[in-house]
Enzyme design. Structure first.
Site, PDB file in Angstrom:
ATOM      1  N   ASP A  31       0.824  -1.212   0.000  1.00 51.95           N
ATOM      2  CA  ASP A  31       0.000   0.000   0.000  1.00 51.95           C
ATOM      3  C   ASP A  31       0.860   1.265   0.000  1.00 51.95           C
ATOM      4  O   ASP A  31       1.973   1.258   0.520  1.00 51.95           O
ATOM      5  CB  ASP A  31      -0.915  -0.027   1.243  1.00 51.95           C
ATOM      6  CG  ASP A  31      -2.071   0.951   1.110  1.00 51.95           C
ATOM      7  OD1 ASP A  31      -2.366   1.395  -0.022  1.00 51.95           O
ATOM      8  OD2 ASP A  31      -2.684   1.282   2.148  1.00 51.95           O
ATOM      9  N   GLY A  32       0.315   2.334  -0.566  1.00 51.01           N
ATOM     10  CA  GLY A  32       0.971   3.640  -0.474  1.00 51.01           C
ATOM     11  C   GLY A  32       1.589   4.158  -1.765  1.00 51.01           C
ATOM     12  O   GLY A  32       2.288   5.176  -1.742  1.00 51.01           O
ATOM     13  N   ASN A  33       1.319   3.498  -2.884  1.00 52.49           N
ATOM     14  CA  ASN A  33       1.872   3.982  -4.161  1.00 52.49           C
ATOM     15  C   ASN A  33       1.384   5.395  -4.475  1.00 52.49           C
ATOM     16  O   ASN A  33       2.150   6.243  -4.940  1.00 52.49           O
ATOM     17  CB  ASN A  33       1.440   3.070  -5.320  1.00 52.49           C
ATOM     18  CG  ASN A  33       2.023   1.678  -5.213  1.00 52.49           C
ATOM     19  OD1 ASN A  33       2.904   1.438  -4.391  1.00 52.49           O
ATOM     20  ND2 ASN A  33       1.526   0.762  -6.033  1.00 52.49           N
ATOM     21  N   ARG A  44      -0.384   9.508  -9.918  1.00 54.13           N
ATOM     22  CA  ARG A  44      -0.472   8.240  -9.183  1.00 54.13           C
ATOM     23  C   ARG A  44       0.137   7.078  -9.986  1.00 54.13           C
ATOM     24  O   ARG A  44       0.700   6.149  -9.422  1.00 54.13           O
ATOM     25  CB  ARG A  44      -1.940   7.932  -8.834  1.00 54.13           C
ATOM     26  CG  ARG A  44      -2.528   8.853  -7.769  1.00 54.13           C
ATOM     27  CD  ARG A  44      -3.990   8.504  -7.515  1.00 54.13           C
ATOM     28  NE  ARG A  44      -4.150   7.136  -7.000  1.00 54.13           N
ATOM     29  CZ  ARG A  44      -4.052   6.808  -5.709  1.00 54.13           C
ATOM     30  NH1 ARG A  44      -3.830   7.735  -4.801  1.00 54.13           N
ATOM     31  NH2 ARG A  44      -4.211   5.550  -5.331  1.00 54.13           N
ATOM     32  N   HIS A  48       2.551   3.762  -9.004  1.00 52.59           N
ATOM     33  CA  HIS A  48       2.340   2.333  -9.295  1.00 52.59           C
ATOM     34  C   HIS A  48       3.545   1.744 -10.022  1.00 52.59           C
ATOM     35  O   HIS A  48       3.942   0.611  -9.774  1.00 52.59           O
ATOM     36  CB  HIS A  48       1.055   2.137 -10.101  1.00 52.59           C
ATOM     37  CG  HIS A  48      -0.185   2.513  -9.338  1.00 52.59           C
ATOM     38  ND1 HIS A  48      -0.403   2.081  -8.050  1.00 52.59           N
ATOM     39  CD2 HIS A  48      -1.259   3.285  -9.660  1.00 52.59           C
ATOM     40  CE1 HIS A  48      -1.570   2.573  -7.611  1.00 52.59           C
ATOM     41  NE2 HIS A  48      -2.094   3.305  -8.576  1.00 52.59           N
ATOM     42  N   SER A  76      -7.402  -5.430  -5.359  1.00 51.36           N
ATOM     43  CA  SER A  76      -8.504  -6.003  -4.572  1.00 51.36           C
ATOM     44  C   SER A  76      -9.819  -5.938  -5.350  1.00 51.36           C
ATOM     45  O   SER A  76      -9.946  -5.178  -6.320  1.00 51.36           O
ATOM     46  CB  SER A  76      -8.652  -5.241  -3.250  1.00 51.36           C
ATOM     47  OG  SER A  76      -9.282  -3.993  -3.471  1.00 51.36           O
ATOM     48  N   LEU A 142      10.878 -20.271  -4.864  1.00 54.94           N
ATOM     49  CA  LEU A 142       9.867 -19.396  -4.261  1.00 54.94           C
ATOM     50  C   LEU A 142       8.544 -19.442  -5.030  1.00 54.94           C
ATOM     51  O   LEU A 142       8.534 -19.367  -6.262  1.00 54.94           O
ATOM     52  CB  LEU A 142      10.394 -17.946  -4.287  1.00 54.94           C
ATOM     53  CG  LEU A 142       9.397 -16.861  -3.875  1.00 54.94           C
ATOM     54  CD1 LEU A 142       9.179 -16.867  -2.365  1.00 54.94           C
ATOM     55  CD2 LEU A 142       9.872 -15.477  -4.336  1.00 54.94           C
ATOM     56  N   ARG A 205      -5.319  -1.866   8.871  1.00 54.55           N
ATOM     57  CA  ARG A 205      -6.499  -2.672   8.504  1.00 54.55           C
ATOM     58  C   ARG A 205      -6.109  -3.739   7.493  1.00 54.55           C
ATOM     59  O   ARG A 205      -5.059  -3.663   6.857  1.00 54.55           O
ATOM     60  CB  ARG A 205      -7.621  -1.786   7.968  1.00 54.55           C
ATOM     61  CG  ARG A 205      -7.222  -0.886   6.826  1.00 54.55           C
ATOM     62  CD  ARG A 205      -8.411  -0.080   6.283  1.00 54.55           C
ATOM     63  NE  ARG A 205      -7.966   0.886   5.310  1.00 54.55           N
ATOM     64  CZ  ARG A 205      -7.813   2.199   5.553  1.00 54.55           C
ATOM     65  NH1 ARG A 205      -8.121   2.691   6.720  1.00 54.55           N
ATOM     66  NH2 ARG A 205      -7.368   2.997   4.604  1.00 54.55           N
TER      67      ARG A 205
HETATM   68  C1  IPE Z   1      -5.329  -2.652  -0.272  1.00 50.93           C
HETATM   69  O1  IPE Z   1      -5.032  -1.306  -0.413  1.00 50.93           O
HETATM   70  C2  IPE Z   1      -5.310  -3.324  -1.616  1.00 50.93           C
HETATM   71  C3  IPE Z   1      -4.014  -3.458  -2.239  1.00 50.93           C
HETATM   72  C4  IPE Z   1      -2.864  -3.100  -1.741  1.00 50.93           C
HETATM   73  C5  IPE Z   1      -4.035  -4.071  -3.541  1.00 50.93           C
HETATM   74  P1  IPE Z   1      -6.163  -0.208  -0.588  1.00 50.93           P
HETATM   75  O2  IPE Z   1      -5.473   1.087  -0.742  1.00 50.93           O
HETATM   76  O3  IPE Z   1      -7.099  -0.594  -1.674  1.00 50.93           O
HETATM   77  O4  IPE Z   1      -6.950  -0.306   0.789  1.00 50.93           O
HETATM   78  P2  IPE Z   1      -7.810   0.774   1.569  1.00 50.93           P
HETATM   79  O5  IPE Z   1      -8.793   1.346   0.585  1.00 50.93           O
HETATM   80  O6  IPE Z   1      -6.859   1.815   2.074  1.00 50.93           O
HETATM   81  O7  IPE Z   1      -8.434   0.023   2.690  1.00 50.93           O
HETATM   82  C1  IPE Z   2      -1.432   0.370  -3.438  1.00 49.49           C
HETATM   83  O1  IPE Z   2      -1.243   1.732  -3.420  1.00 49.49           O
HETATM   84  C2  IPE Z   2      -1.695  -0.167  -4.826  1.00 49.49           C
HETATM   85  C3  IPE Z   2      -3.054  -0.648  -5.037  1.00 49.49           C
HETATM   86  C4  IPE Z   2      -4.022  -0.608  -4.177  1.00 49.49           C
HETATM   87  C5  IPE Z   2      -3.330  -1.246  -6.317  1.00 49.49           C
HETATM   88  P1  IPE Z   2      -2.456   2.748  -3.405  1.00 49.49           P
HETATM   89  O2  IPE Z   2      -2.806   3.090  -4.815  1.00 49.49           O
HETATM   90  O3  IPE Z   2      -3.582   2.242  -2.575  1.00 49.49           O
HETATM   91  O4  IPE Z   2      -1.783   4.000  -2.709  1.00 49.49           O
HETATM   92  P2  IPE Z   2      -2.437   4.973  -1.652  1.00 49.49           P
HETATM   93  O5  IPE Z   2      -2.957   4.126  -0.533  1.00 49.49           O
HETATM   94  O6  IPE Z   2      -3.523   5.706  -2.369  1.00 49.49           O
HETATM   95  O7  IPE Z   2      -1.319   5.864  -1.231  1.00 49.49           O
HETATM   96 MG    MG Z   3      -4.058   2.422  -0.605  1.00 50.44          MG
END
Ligand code: IPE
Ligand code: IPE
Ligand code: MG
Length: 254
Positions: A31-33, A44, A48, A76, A142, A205
């Site tokens: 998470d966090g890209n 964004r 990614h 997801s 792996l 979460r």
């Molecule tokens: C969880 O991250 C899904 C993936 C990393 C693929 P999200 O960014 O979608 O989750 P929420 O919306 O913060 O719960």
């Molecule tokens: C995770 O990064 C990648 C995916 C859910 C596909 P996000 O795109 O959720 O990045 P944030 O949470 O918005 O920073």
């Molecule tokens: Mg996210």
């Protein structure tokens, strides 16, 4: 084409990790890209892209360490609700990743697997995925398990449907249904449960990830955004894991 064997760089790994009690299965919520990109005033999509680079490094490190399974949450069932452009970019990156990395992954003995409702992915992505799974299925290193269009709840529903079908067809007695049997009906059938779950970028979460399988997993939330999560971050997480006391509901008697 020539590919460098990851084993040649094995000696560069830090020695603080106890190699005799490694997690067998590591699961990561990458998470966090988006926030990584936002912080740099980039779109964004660049976040990614940087996320894919981080994944490449982590796969390599897990392979070098001898981790058995790495499951990564890449998309997801809820991520479809993002703008169409962003979903398109994520799907394109998946196809690109598989196309570009397959040979190197294969040469390094990686087995590619996927969990999720794969039929709903774009045709091109499905095609690359099937090819990658087929190409690497006899490898013994792996297991890189990609969670794509994955949701823990839909996985459980899917398993319940498969079980019910078996009961209807007389192949399964209701009284014989137990956790082990149910486990086998999940997308992760045949894989051990994760020992360590890492979520990057601070969110506390599960976001519908591996709801059944995480029952006794050690959870670690790190503040770094996924694109910043590197080999050292993984090593640190494993070191913290190795200090945890896993009791599985029991107590120590000695
Ligand atoms: C969880 O991250 C899904 C993936 C990393 C693929 P999200 O960014 O979608 O989750 P929420 O919306 O913060 O719960
Ligand atoms: C995770 O990064 C990648 C995916 C859910 C596909 P996000 O795109 O959720 O990045 P944030 O949470 O918005 O920073
Ligand atoms: Mg996210």
């Amino acid at each position: 084409m020539w590919f460098k064997s990851w084993n040649q760089t094995k000696n560069n790994l830090p020695d603080q990790v106890a190699m005799d009690c490694l997690p067998r299965h590591i699961a990561i919520i990458m998470d966090g890209n988006g926030r990584w990109a936002q912080k740099r005033a980039l779109p964004r999509s660049m976040g990614h892209r940087a996320g894919v680079e981080a994944l490449r490094k982590i796969v390599k490190t897990c392979s070098k360490l001898g981790i058995e399974v790495l499951t990564v949450y890449a998309f997801s069932t809820e991520n479809w609700s993002r703008p169409k452009d962003e979903v398109g970019i994520l799907m394109k990156l998946l196809t690109e990743y598989l196309r570009k990395e397959l040979e190197e992954l294969h040469q390094n003995n990686v087995v590619i697997r996927a969990i999720g409702i794969l039929n709903d992915l774009p045709q091109e992505a499905q095609h690359e995925l099937e090819h990658a799974v087929e190409r690497t299925k006899n490898n013994s290193g792996l297991v890189l398990n990609l969670a794509l269009n994955y949701g823990g709840r839909s996985e459980i529903i899917d398993a319940v449907k498969k079980m019910s079908q078996d009961v209807l067809e007389g192949k399964q007695k209701i009284d014989d249904i137990d956790e082990k049997l149910f486990n086998e009906k999940l997308f992760t059938g045949g894989l051990p449960d994760p020992d360590l779950l890492i979520r990057t970028s601070g969110e506390m979460r599960l976001s519908n990830f591996l709801l059944w399988q995480l029952a006794y997993t050690e959870i670690m939330v790190v503040e770094e955004f996924w694109p910043d999560f590197g080999e050292n971050s993984l090593i640190e997480a494993i070191k913290v894991y190795q200090k945890r006391d896993r009791r599985f509901g029991g107590i120590h008697t000695n």
